[in-house]
Design an enzyme around this catalytic site. Structure first.
Site, short mmCIF file in Angstrom:
data_model
loop_
_atom_site.label_atom_id
_atom_site.label_comp_id
_atom_site.label_asym_id
_atom_site.label_seq_id
_atom_site.Cartn_x
_atom_site.Cartn_y
_atom_site.Cartn_z
N HIS A 51 5.11 -13.80 -11.42
CA HIS A 51 4.83 -13.06 -12.65
C HIS A 51 5.73 -11.82 -12.67
CE1 HIS A 51 1.38 -11.12 -15.17
NE2 HIS A 51 2.22 -11.77 -15.94
N GLU A 58 5.02 -2.54 -11.97
CA GLU A 58 4.65 -1.83 -10.74
C GLU A 58 5.79 -0.91 -10.29
OE1 GLU A 58 4.87 -3.58 -6.88
OE2 GLU A 58 2.86 -2.94 -6.33
N TRP A 80 -3.41 -4.06 -8.52
CA TRP A 80 -3.93 -2.94 -7.69
C TRP A 80 -5.41 -2.64 -7.96
CZ3 TRP A 80 -2.21 -0.82 -3.42
CH2 TRP A 80 -0.86 -0.98 -3.08
N TYR A 94 2.34 5.33 -2.99
CA TYR A 94 3.81 5.31 -3.13
C TYR A 94 4.43 6.32 -4.10
CZ TYR A 94 2.97 0.79 -0.97
OH TYR A 94 2.53 -0.19 -0.12
N CYS A 156 2.54 -0.13 2.61
CA CYS A 156 3.05 -1.28 3.39
C CYS A 156 4.56 -1.22 3.41
CB CYS A 156 2.60 -2.58 2.76
SG CYS A 156 0.84 -2.80 3.00
N ARG A 176 5.92 -2.32 7.12
CA ARG A 176 5.13 -2.34 8.36
C ARG A 176 4.17 -3.51 8.42
NH1 ARG A 176 -0.14 -1.47 7.47
NH2 ARG A 176 -0.55 -0.62 5.40
N SER A 177 3.75 -4.02 7.26
CA SER A 177 2.72 -5.05 7.20
C SER A 177 3.03 -5.92 5.98
CB SER A 177 1.35 -4.38 7.06
OG SER A 177 0.31 -5.32 6.90
N ALA A 178 3.06 -7.23 6.15
CA ALA A 178 3.56 -8.09 5.07
C ALA A 178 2.73 -9.35 4.92
CB ALA A 178 5.02 -8.45 5.34
N ASP A 179 2.11 -9.48 3.76
CA ASP A 179 1.32 -10.66 3.37
C ASP A 179 2.33 -11.67 2.81
OD1 ASP A 179 -0.13 -12.49 1.81
OD2 ASP A 179 -1.46 -10.97 0.95
N ASN A 187 7.49 -8.08 -3.15
CA ASN A 187 8.25 -7.01 -2.52
C ASN A 187 9.77 -7.28 -2.56
OD1 ASN A 187 5.57 -6.83 -0.15
ND2 ASN A 187 5.99 -5.28 -1.72
N HIS A 217 2.69 -11.59 8.36
CA HIS A 217 1.57 -12.50 8.61
C HIS A 217 1.27 -13.45 7.45
CE1 HIS A 217 0.15 -8.49 7.27
NE2 HIS A 217 -0.52 -9.21 6.36
N1 LIG Z 1 -3.87 -8.61 1.18
C1 LIG Z 1 -3.04 -7.92 0.41
N2 LIG Z 1 -1.85 -8.47 0.07
C2 LIG Z 1 -0.97 -7.79 -0.70
O1 LIG Z 1 0.11 -8.34 -0.98
C3 LIG Z 1 -1.32 -6.48 -1.15
C4 LIG Z 1 -2.56 -5.94 -0.78
N3 LIG Z 1 -3.40 -6.68 0.00
N4 LIG Z 1 -2.94 -4.71 -1.19
C5 LIG Z 1 -2.07 -3.85 -1.94
C6 LIG Z 1 -1.01 -4.57 -2.68
C7 LIG Z 1 -1.35 -5.20 -3.98
N5 LIG Z 1 -0.40 -6.31 -4.01
C8 LIG Z 1 -0.72 -7.54 -4.58
C9 LIG Z 1 -2.02 -7.80 -4.95
C10 LIG Z 1 -2.33 -8.99 -5.56
C11 LIG Z 1 -1.34 -9.93 -5.79
C12 LIG Z 1 -1.72 -11.21 -6.50
O2 LIG Z 1 -2.87 -11.51 -6.67
N6 LIG Z 1 -0.76 -12.00 -6.94
C13 LIG Z 1 -1.00 -13.23 -7.66
C14 LIG Z 1 -1.17 -12.96 -9.14
C15 LIG Z 1 -0.01 -12.19 -9.71
C16 LIG Z 1 -0.26 -11.51 -11.05
O3 LIG Z 1 -1.39 -11.38 -11.55
O4 LIG Z 1 0.73 -11.06 -11.60
C17 LIG Z 1 0.17 -14.18 -7.37
O5 LIG Z 1 -0.03 -15.37 -7.49
O6 LIG Z 1 1.27 -13.70 -7.02
C18 LIG Z 1 -0.03 -9.67 -5.43
C19 LIG Z 1 0.28 -8.47 -4.82
C20 LIG Z 1 0.44 -6.26 -2.86
N7 LIG Z 1 -0.46 -5.69 -1.93
O1 LIG Z 2 3.44 -4.26 -1.10
C1 LIG Z 2 2.62 -4.75 -0.32
C2 LIG Z 2 1.39 -4.15 -0.10
C3 LIG Z 2 0.53 -4.73 0.75
N1 LIG Z 2 0.85 -5.86 1.41
C4 LIG Z 2 -0.17 -6.48 2.32
C5 LIG Z 2 0.07 -6.47 3.79
C6 LIG Z 2 -1.35 -6.61 4.34
O2 LIG Z 2 -1.71 -7.99 4.27
C7 LIG Z 2 -2.18 -5.82 3.34
C8 LIG Z 2 -2.43 -4.40 3.76
O3 LIG Z 2 -3.33 -4.34 4.83
P1 LIG Z 2 -3.14 -3.34 6.07
O4 LIG Z 2 -4.37 -3.60 6.90
O5 LIG Z 2 -3.08 -1.96 5.53
O6 LIG Z 2 -1.87 -3.74 6.78
O7 LIG Z 2 -1.40 -5.81 2.16
C9 LIG Z 2 2.07 -6.47 1.20
O8 LIG Z 2 2.39 -7.53 1.78
N2 LIG Z 2 2.92 -5.88 0.34
#
Ligand SMILES: Nc1nc(=O)c2c([nH]1)NC[C@@H]1CN(c3ccc(C(=O)N[C@@H](CCC(=O)O)C(=O)O)cc3)CN21
Ligand SMILES: O=c1ccn([C@H]2C[C@H](O)[C@@H](COP(=O)(O)O)O2)c(=O)[nH]1
Length: 274
Positions: A51, A58, A80, A94, A156, A176-179, A187, A217
């Site tokens: 998206h 953002e 958020w 940020y 992060c 530092r931390s990456a989902d 990102n 992770h």
């Molecule tokens: N666990 C976790 N992962 C993150 O990536 C993350 C956090 N927490 N906390 C803070 C921010 C918020 N960010 C996020 C939060 C939600 C989506 C998400 O739900 N994405 C969906 C829907 C996108 C949309 O609505 O535009 C996706 O499929 O990408 C992505 C990044 C990145 N950060």
């Molecule tokens: O821009 C972002 C913001 C957050 N994240 C992810 C990384 C973690 O999974 C969580 C944050 O949890 P912490 O326990 O604070 O590390 O959000 C991301 O990938 N990108």
């Protein structure tokens, strides 16, 4: 985006089983790096639909120095919401640290732009969102931390550095931390776009975006989604066009960006770990 698929495979194959703050459980590695040459196309994942609107708003929100989700919500961006208090505040996250470090009126973004224009050989062109004095107390809720003047979540994407050579601007981010499933595709696109915007306003071509990770992770409830993604063929990267009339970083608006030739596979849903 072979780089992203390589990261996913690396963590699925080599990741350590690791618990985490959210109680979800992850596979995790410590330390990894990807490079994106921005002349080869815009690094937006093609094996699931992203998206773009959320990514652009953002980024504009960070640049404005805004830390309240109202602006995001007015523009249909919900990413958020889970961390904001009842007024929409996230505390000094940020945007606050970029534009008003430690509330000391230090505008890191403005200063780095001035240095990029006047002294591009500098090795001191960094912006830090990491501020130990506003880290949250993890025994308290997000909103209690915000009420105490702390950030709801520690940043992060903690700090980034610029580098100029041959008229090209590159940017390296330390995250530092990456989902890997939800956060990382956002990102990558966000910092790639930011590098292009900074290059344009400072008078350079865009060079590389280098993405360096601490704890990278995969949440256990995203493994199936990522396996589906890996099974899909990687498509050519889209192109991103910026309105070339913009010369000030604060003047960009949503309509100044045009993504061309983005033909992704369908979106894949996943739950965000809170
Ligand atoms: N666990 C976790 N992962 C993150 O990536 C993350 C956090 N927490 N906390 C803070 C921010 C918020 N960010 C996020 C939060 C939600 C989506 C998400 O739900 N994405 C969906 C829907 C996108 C949309 O609505 O535009 C996706 O499929 O990408 C992505 C990044 C990145 N950060
Ligand atoms: O821009 C972002 C913001 C957050 N994240 C992810 C990384 C973690 O999974 C969580 C944050 O949890 P912490 O326990 O604070 O590390 O959000 C991301 O990938 N990108």
């Amino acid at each position: 985006m072979k780089q992203y698929h390589d990261l996913v495979k690396h963590v699925l194959e080599n990741g350590n089983e690791k618990g985490d703050r959210t109680g979800t459980g992850t596979k995790s590695v410590f330390g990894y790096q990807m490079r994106f040459d921005l002349s080869e196309g815009f690094p937006m994942v093609t094996t699931k639909k992203l998206h773009l609107k959320s990514i652009v708003y953002e980024l504009l929100w960070f640049i404005k120095g805004d830390t309240n989700v109202n602006y995001l919500q007015e523009n249909g961006v919900r990413i958020w919401n889970e961390w904001a208090d009842e007024n929409g505040d996230l505390g000094p996250v940020y945007g606050h640290q970029w534009r008003n470090w430690n509330s000391d009126e230090v505008d890191q973004l403005k200063e780095v732009i001035a240095t990029l224009k006047s002294n591009p050989n500098s090795r001191r062109m960094l912006v830090s969102a990491w501020n130990p004095s506003v880290l949250p107390d993890t025994s308290k809720s997000f909103s209690e931390n915000v009420a105490n003047g702390k950030a709801a979540l520690p940043p992060c994407h903690a700090f980034f550095q610029f580098y100029v050579s041959d008229g090209k601007l590159s940017c390296q981010l330390y995250q530092r931390s990456a989902d890997i499933f939800l956060g990382v595709p956002f990102n990558i696109a966000s910092y790639a776009l930011f590098t292009m915007m900074m290059a344009q306003v400072c008078g350079y071509e865009a060079g590389e975006f280098i993405h360096t990770f601490g704890d990278a992770h995969i949440y256990n409830n995203h493994v199936e989604q990522l396996e589906l993604q890996l099974s899909r063929d990687i498509r050519p990267l889209p192109k991103m066009k910026l309105n070339s009339a913009i010369t000030n970083i604060e003047d960009f608006t949503f309509d100044d960006f045009e993504l061309q030739d983005y033909n992704p596979h369908p979106h894949i849903k996943g739950k965000v770990a809170v």
